[in-house]
Motif scaffolding. Structure first.
Motif, PDB file in Angstrom:
ATOM      1  N   HIS A 256       0.858  -1.188   0.000  1.00 54.68           N
ATOM      2  CA  HIS A 256       0.000   0.000   0.000  1.00 54.68           C
ATOM      3  C   HIS A 256       0.896   1.240   0.000  1.00 54.68           C
ATOM      4  O   HIS A 256       1.719   1.402   0.904  1.00 54.68           O
ATOM      5  CB  HIS A 256      -0.905  -0.016   1.245  1.00 54.68           C
ATOM      6  N   VAL A 257       0.748   2.072  -0.997  1.00 56.26           N
ATOM      7  CA  VAL A 257       1.567   3.293  -1.078  1.00 56.26           C
ATOM      8  C   VAL A 257       0.963   4.352  -0.150  1.00 56.26           C
ATOM      9  O   VAL A 257      -0.157   4.819  -0.363  1.00 56.26           O
ATOM     10  CB  VAL A 257       1.638   3.815  -2.534  1.00 56.26           C
ATOM     11  N   LEU A 258       1.715   4.701   0.892  1.00 55.68           N
ATOM     12  CA  LEU A 258       1.258   5.742   1.831  1.00 55.68           C
ATOM     13  C   LEU A 258       1.619   7.128   1.316  1.00 55.68           C
ATOM     14  O   LEU A 258       0.904   8.104   1.560  1.00 55.68           O
ATOM     15  CB  LEU A 258       1.900   5.532   3.199  1.00 55.68           C
ATOM     16  N   GLY A 259       2.748   7.226   0.633  1.00 52.33           N
ATOM     17  CA  GLY A 259       3.190   8.504   0.082  1.00 52.33           C
ATOM     18  C   GLY A 259       4.056   8.258  -1.133  1.00 52.33           C
ATOM     19  O   GLY A 259       4.709   7.218  -1.239  1.00 52.33           O
ATOM     20  N   SER A 260       4.038   9.198  -2.086  1.00 50.95           N
ATOM     21  CA  SER A 260       4.735   8.945  -3.348  1.00 50.95           C
ATOM     22  C   SER A 260       5.616  10.106  -3.802  1.00 50.95           C
ATOM     23  O   SER A 260       6.272  10.015  -4.838  1.00 50.95           O
ATOM     24  CB  SER A 260       3.703   8.618  -4.439  1.00 50.95           C
ATOM     25  N   ALA A 261       5.633  11.206  -3.033  1.00 53.73           N
ATOM     26  CA  ALA A 261       6.421  12.378  -3.435  1.00 53.73           C
ATOM     27  C   ALA A 261       7.831  12.316  -2.854  1.00 53.73           C
ATOM     28  O   ALA A 261       8.102  11.596  -1.897  1.00 53.73           O
ATOM     29  CB  ALA A 261       5.736  13.657  -2.966  1.00 53.73           C
ATOM     30  N   ALA A 262       8.712  13.127  -3.422  1.00 50.38           N
ATOM     31  CA  ALA A 262      10.054  13.293  -2.859  1.00 50.38           C
ATOM     32  C   ALA A 262       9.963  14.177  -1.616  1.00 50.38           C
ATOM     33  O   ALA A 262       8.877  14.640  -1.247  1.00 50.38           O
ATOM     34  CB  ALA A 262      10.972  13.912  -3.902  1.00 50.38           C
ATOM     35  N   GLY A 263      11.108  14.440  -0.984  1.00 46.23           N
ATOM     36  CA  GLY A 263      11.150  15.313   0.184  1.00 46.23           C
ATOM     37  C   GLY A 263      10.486  16.647  -0.139  1.00 46.23           C
ATOM     38  O   GLY A 263      10.703  17.201  -1.206  1.00 46.23           O
ATOM     39  N   GLY A 264       9.665  17.135   0.780  1.00 46.78           N
ATOM     40  CA  GLY A 264       8.930  18.377   0.519  1.00 46.78           C
ATOM     41  C   GLY A 264       7.483  18.120   0.167  1.00 46.78           C
ATOM     42  O   GLY A 264       6.620  18.954   0.430  1.00 46.78           O
ATOM     43  N   GLY A 265       7.199  16.948  -0.412  1.00 43.41           N
ATOM     44  CA  GLY A 265       5.828  16.607  -0.771  1.00 43.41           C
ATOM     45  C   GLY A 265       5.343  17.412  -1.971  1.00 43.41           C
ATOM     46  O   GLY A 265       6.084  18.176  -2.587  1.00 43.41           O
ATOM     47  N   PHE A 266       4.078  17.217  -2.310  1.00 43.74           N
ATOM     48  CA  PHE A 266       3.457  17.914  -3.439  1.00 43.74           C
ATOM     49  C   PHE A 266       2.045  18.337  -3.052  1.00 43.74           C
ATOM     50  O   PHE A 266       1.211  17.487  -2.829  1.00 43.74           O
ATOM     51  CB  PHE A 266       3.435  16.988  -4.654  1.00 43.74           C
ATOM     52  N   PRO A 267       1.719  19.653  -2.917  1.00 47.48           N
ATOM     53  CA  PRO A 267       2.663  20.752  -3.152  1.00 47.48           C
ATOM     54  C   PRO A 267       3.640  20.908  -1.993  1.00 47.48           C
ATOM     55  O   PRO A 267       3.364  20.459  -0.889  1.00 47.48           O
ATOM     56  CB  PRO A 267       1.737  21.969  -3.243  1.00 47.48           C
ATOM     57  N   GLN A 268       4.749  21.554  -2.280  1.00 45.86           N
ATOM     58  CA  GLN A 268       5.734  21.834  -1.237  1.00 45.86           C
ATOM     59  C   GLN A 268       5.430  23.202  -0.641  1.00 45.86           C
ATOM     60  O   GLN A 268       5.156  24.153  -1.370  1.00 45.86           O
ATOM     61  CB  GLN A 268       7.137  21.820  -1.866  1.00 45.86           C
ATOM     62  N   TRP A 269       5.519  23.304   0.682  1.00 46.38           N
ATOM     63  CA  TRP A 269       5.029  24.490   1.392  1.00 46.38           C
ATOM     64  C   TRP A 269       5.588  25.810   0.876  1.00 46.38           C
ATOM     65  O   TRP A 269       4.896  26.823   0.865  1.00 46.38           O
ATOM     66  CB  TRP A 269       5.332  24.363   2.900  1.00 46.38           C
ATOM     67  N   ASN A 270       6.853  25.817   0.424  1.00 48.39           N
ATOM     68  CA  ASN A 270       7.455  27.089   0.012  1.00 48.39           C
ATOM     69  C   ASN A 270       7.692  27.151  -1.488  1.00 48.39           C
ATOM     70  O   ASN A 270       8.543  27.895  -1.951  1.00 48.39           O
ATOM     71  CB  ASN A 270       8.782  27.316   0.755  1.00 48.39           C
ATOM     72  N   CYS A 271       6.959  26.347  -2.247  1.00 49.51           N
ATOM     73  CA  CYS A 271       7.230  26.260  -3.684  1.00 49.51           C
ATOM     74  C   CYS A 271       6.134  26.926  -4.519  1.00 49.51           C
ATOM     75  O   CYS A 271       4.947  26.645  -4.335  1.00 49.51           O
ATOM     76  CB  CYS A 271       7.408  24.809  -4.116  1.00 49.51           C
ATOM     77  N   GLY A 272       6.586  27.761  -5.434  1.00 46.49           N
ATOM     78  CA  GLY A 272       5.668  28.431  -6.359  1.00 46.49           C
ATOM     79  C   GLY A 272       5.902  28.000  -7.788  1.00 46.49           C
ATOM     80  O   GLY A 272       5.683  28.765  -8.720  1.00 46.49           O
ATOM     81  N   CYS A 273       6.354  26.753  -7.985  1.00 43.37           N
ATOM     82  CA  CYS A 273       6.537  26.254  -9.358  1.00 43.37           C
ATOM     83  C   CYS A 273       5.163  26.028  -9.994  1.00 43.37           C
ATOM     84  O   CYS A 273       4.138  26.015  -9.312  1.00 43.37           O
ATOM     85  CB  CYS A 273       7.375  24.969  -9.371  1.00 43.37           C
ATOM     86  N   THR A 274       5.166  25.866 -11.315  1.00 46.58           N
ATOM     87  CA  THR A 274       3.908  25.714 -12.057  1.00 46.58           C
ATOM     88  C   THR A 274       3.068  24.573 -11.483  1.00 46.58           C
ATOM     89  O   THR A 274       1.851  24.699 -11.353  1.00 46.58           O
ATOM     90  CB  THR A 274       4.205  25.404 -13.542  1.00 46.58           C
ATOM     91  N   ASN A 275       3.723  23.472 -11.154  1.00 40.91           N
ATOM     92  CA  ASN A 275       2.992  22.324 -10.607  1.00 40.91           C
ATOM     93  C   ASN A 275       2.339  22.667  -9.264  1.00 40.91           C
ATOM     94  O   ASN A 275       1.153  22.387  -9.050  1.00 40.91           O
ATOM     95  CB  ASN A 275       3.940  21.137 -10.380  1.00 40.91           C
TER      96      ASN A 275
END
Ligand SMILES: [Zn+2]
Length: 305
Positions: A4-23
């Protein structure tokens, strides 16, 4: 084996708290075809319901809450028999500190990773409030060893630990020399054979061991951190390439996708950075994955092997 996949993002997660990238902006606004993801962790169990986590992320409390088979069955209890670490990155183990409520824990890691977590770490003392609160089990390179139940009997699961290209975490770079045990991949199968799960969320570069893992695993979780080597540079974030950060990018002539495309087993990318265009269901890069038969892990994904 149930996964069972509990999480699939890299460090920071998606969205990342301080990220303003297009995604990240598009996900917050609901204007892109993509789903939020917590940091990479999978739960797996044998047929008798002994559960193991691969990684203890900073989001572990919410991840455990999200999956009923990991809820307590008594007044103080956890169905977790053990937690497995494949390197000492903070997104892999910081969640251990959130499990400090005097529950006995069994942690599987190489000696190098155990040192990184425990040595000179005052906060780690929070996991030493009672004798035997944490028991470390050494993952021996190339060795196959049974995963154990909470009361230390063999489960039906056997893990093989394979060193692969990687690096020590950023917070240790000035303190320790690189070591072959710093970053490993796992092969997990049922005792006596049967289908084999491969888990390699941080792959620094092509390597014969990687080719072997791809060949042996019936279902493989693979490093999907970055699409391109200059992904962060192109966005004006920092000065490091994907390869500098020990993540082999997926795209391009020499990317890992070309290698994954040659395999006929089930392949799933995980540990996906929030900047990666494959997070968008309708991106051209996502289409390339689909054409290669490679899946993108998502939180809540279920696999039975
Ligand atoms: Zn972002």
């Amino acid at each position: 084996m149930r996964i069972h996949v509990l999480g699939s993002a890299a460090g920071g997660g998606f969205p990342q708290w301080n990220c303003g990238c297009t995604n990240c902006v598009g996900l917050r606004a609901g204007t892109i075809a993509a789903a939020a993801r917590t940091q990479a962790s999978v739960a797996l169990s044998d047929n008798e319901g002994h559960w193991f986590l691969i990684h203890a992320t900073p989001e572990i409390s919410a991840q455990l809450a999200s999956f009923a088979p990991l809820h307590p069955r008594a007044i103080r209890d956890s169905p977790l028999a053990g937690i497995i670490l494949t390197n000492a990155d903070l997104d892999q183990w910081l969640g251990l500190l959130s499990l400090r409520e005097s529950q006995p824990l069994h942690v599987y890691a190489t000696d190098s990773v155990r040192h990184a977590v425990t040595k000179d770490n005052r906060w780690y003392r929070a996991l030493h409030r009672t004798p035997g609160q944490v028991t470390w089990h050494e993952l021996k390179l190339h060795g196959s060893q049974p995963l154990l139940t909470a009361d230390q009997r063999s489960t039906q699961l056997v893990v093989t630990t394979i060193p692969i290209p990687g690096k020590v975490p950023l917070y240790l770079e000035d303190d320790v020399k690189p070591h072959i045990e710093d970053n490993v991949a796992l092969l997990v199968s049922e005792m006596g054979g049967g289908p084999c799960l491969g888990y390699a969320p941080s792959v620094g570069a092509p390597d014969p061991e990687i080719e072997r893992i791809v060949e042996l695993a019936d279902c493989l979780f693979f490093d999907g951190t970055f699409w391109s080597n200059d992904e962060l540079l192109a966005l004006g974030i920092g000065a490091k390439t994907a390869c500098d950060m020990a993540h082999w990018p997926l795209g391009g002539k020499n990317g890992s996708l070309a290698m994954l495309a040659r395999s006929s087993s089930r392949r799933i990318v995980i540990h996906i950075n929030n900047t990666n265009p494959i997070l968008r269901d309708d991106s051209p890069e996502r289409r390339q994955l689909k054409q290669a038969g490679v899946e993108v892990a998502y939180d809540g994904m279920e696999i039975v092997l």
